[in-house]
Design a protein around this motif. Structure first.
Motif, short mmCIF file in Angstrom:
data_model
loop_
_atom_site.label_atom_id
_atom_site.label_comp_id
_atom_site.label_asym_id
_atom_site.label_seq_id
_atom_site.Cartn_x
_atom_site.Cartn_y
_atom_site.Cartn_z
N LEU A 1 -40.64 11.51 -75.03
CA LEU A 1 -40.14 13.09 -74.78
C LEU A 1 -41.54 13.68 -74.85
N GLY A 2 -42.24 13.46 -75.97
CA GLY A 2 -43.72 14.30 -76.17
C GLY A 2 -44.57 14.15 -74.95
N ALA A 3 -44.62 13.05 -74.23
CA ALA A 3 -45.54 12.52 -73.28
C ALA A 3 -44.84 13.51 -71.88
N ALA A 4 -43.55 13.42 -72.00
CA ALA A 4 -42.97 14.01 -70.39
C ALA A 4 -43.08 15.41 -70.61
N ILE A 5 -43.20 16.09 -71.70
CA ILE A 5 -43.38 17.71 -71.73
C ILE A 5 -44.79 17.98 -72.36
N HIS A 6 -45.58 17.12 -72.49
CA HIS A 6 -47.08 17.25 -72.81
C HIS A 6 -47.09 18.05 -74.22
N GLU A 7 -46.25 17.88 -75.13
CA GLU A 7 -46.47 18.37 -76.50
C GLU A 7 -46.23 17.22 -77.62
N PRO A 8 -46.87 17.70 -78.80
CA PRO A 8 -46.77 16.61 -79.75
C PRO A 8 -45.39 16.55 -80.56
N VAL A 9 -44.39 15.87 -79.90
CA VAL A 9 -43.19 16.05 -80.50
C VAL A 9 -43.08 14.97 -81.65
N LEU A 10 -43.71 14.08 -81.90
CA LEU A 10 -43.76 13.12 -83.02
C LEU A 10 -44.56 13.71 -83.97
N ILE A 11 -43.79 14.51 -84.69
CA ILE A 11 -44.45 15.35 -85.81
C ILE A 11 -44.60 14.14 -87.11
N PRO A 12 -45.61 14.04 -87.82
CA PRO A 12 -45.63 13.10 -88.95
C PRO A 12 -44.30 13.07 -89.85
N SER A 13 -43.69 14.12 -90.22
CA SER A 13 -42.87 14.20 -90.92
C SER A 13 -41.38 13.53 -90.37
#
Length: 140
Positions: A10-22
């Motif tokens: 998802l993060g790659a698709a929307i170009h956002e860091p969705v995989l937040i460490p927590s």
């Protein structure tokens, strides 16, 4: 773990860091102990939002740095315990907010959306993978 791969995709698709460490820690809790109270959607979603709220409250009071981050982690832990939405990874969300000061209009929707995606992907995986414990035990 399907949820981590899903968040990364998802993060790659929307170009956002969705995989937040927590959230990576949340994925581990949800995958390894899906029947526990800490893994239920209510705890995952509300816990992270409470952690973010505590972090932004500290920033609004002009507090940042390691001491403020530690205090926010402790406050988050106390509040989620009192509200019976214990989810230890949420304490890290508050720490991230204090130490990185992400813009709330950008970070909070990403956090909430990613937490929802994590829960839904784990729900789907628990139905599709043979022998995996059903998730969630209860939705709210």
């Amino acid at each position: 773990m399907v949820a981590l791969l899903g968040l990364t995709t998802l993060g790659a698709a929307i170009h956002e860091p969705v995989l937040i460490p927590s959230l990576a820690a949340s994925a581990a809790v949800v995958h390894a102990a899906p029947a526990t109270p800490a893994a239920q959607p209510r705890s995952v979603l509300l816990g992270h939002l409470i952690g973010a709220g505590a972090g932004y409250a500290a920033l609004a009071c002009g507090q940042s740095g390691p001491w403020a981050a530690a205090a926010v982690g402790a406050v988050t832990f106390a509040v989620i315990g009192l509200l019976r939405v214990s989810h230890a990874p949420a304490c890290a969300t508050g720490v991230i907010v204090v130490l990185q000061a992400p813009h709330p209009a950008h970070f909070v929707p990403l956090l909430a959306g990613a937490a929802v995606v994590l829960v839904l992907l784990q729900h789907l995986a628990s139905r599709l993978v043979r022998g995996q414990e059903r998730y969630p035990a209860r939705w709210w």
